[in-house]
Design a protein around this motif. Structure first.
Motif, PDB file in Angstrom:
ATOM      1  N   ILE A  38       0.874  -1.172   0.000  1.00  0.00           N
ATOM      2  CA  ILE A  38       0.000   0.000   0.000  1.00  0.00           C
ATOM      3  C   ILE A  38       0.911   1.222   0.000  1.00  0.00           C
ATOM      4  O   ILE A  38       1.704   1.412   0.927  1.00  0.00           O
ATOM      5  CB  ILE A  38      -0.923   0.019   1.228  1.00  0.00           C
ATOM      6  CG1 ILE A  38      -1.810  -1.219   1.227  1.00  0.00           C
ATOM      7  CG2 ILE A  38      -1.764   1.293   1.247  1.00  0.00           C
ATOM      8  CD1 ILE A  38      -2.609  -1.411   2.495  1.00  0.00           C
ATOM      9  N   ASP A  40       1.085   5.294  -0.102  1.00  0.00           N
ATOM     10  CA  ASP A  40       0.331   6.538   0.112  1.00  0.00           C
ATOM     11  C   ASP A  40      -1.170   6.281   0.184  1.00  0.00           C
ATOM     12  O   ASP A  40      -1.973   7.031  -0.371  1.00  0.00           O
ATOM     13  CB  ASP A  40       0.641   7.559  -0.979  1.00  0.00           C
ATOM     14  CG  ASP A  40       2.090   8.002  -0.965  1.00  0.00           C
ATOM     15  OD1 ASP A  40       2.644   8.139   0.147  1.00  0.00           O
ATOM     16  OD2 ASP A  40       2.671   8.206  -2.050  1.00  0.00           O
ATOM     17  N   ILE A  42      -2.821   3.889  -1.241  1.00  0.00           N
ATOM     18  CA  ILE A  42      -3.355   3.258  -2.449  1.00  0.00           C
ATOM     19  C   ILE A  42      -2.765   1.858  -2.591  1.00  0.00           C
ATOM     20  O   ILE A  42      -1.545   1.704  -2.716  1.00  0.00           O
ATOM     21  CB  ILE A  42      -3.016   4.092  -3.700  1.00  0.00           C
ATOM     22  CG1 ILE A  42      -3.607   5.490  -3.545  1.00  0.00           C
ATOM     23  CG2 ILE A  42      -3.528   3.408  -4.966  1.00  0.00           C
ATOM     24  CD1 ILE A  42      -3.124   6.475  -4.561  1.00  0.00           C
TER      25      ILE A  42
END
Length: 59
Positions: A38, A40, A42
């Motif tokens: 993951i 940031d 996202i």
């Protein structure tokens, strides 16, 4: 990572559930033994980008 988003995401390989490891910032697929990073907030849901979990690493 939002709970609603986690409920929607599945492993792109086997379509199985993913388990969130907060400390590592990874989504883990136990059957495939893959860890999706993951970045940031996202999730990177690409099989080629996933980290293969060694047999001795607990999932």
């Amino acid at each position: 990572m939002e709970t609603k988003l986690l409920q929607l995401l599945v492993c792109p390989v086997c379509k199985g559930p993913l388990h969130y490891k907060k400390a590592e910032q990874e989504l883990i697929c136990k059957p495939c033994r893959l860890a999706y990073q993951i970045n940031d907030g996202i999730p990177v849901m690409l099989e080629d980008e996933a980290r293969k979990l060694p047999a001795e690493e607990e999932v």
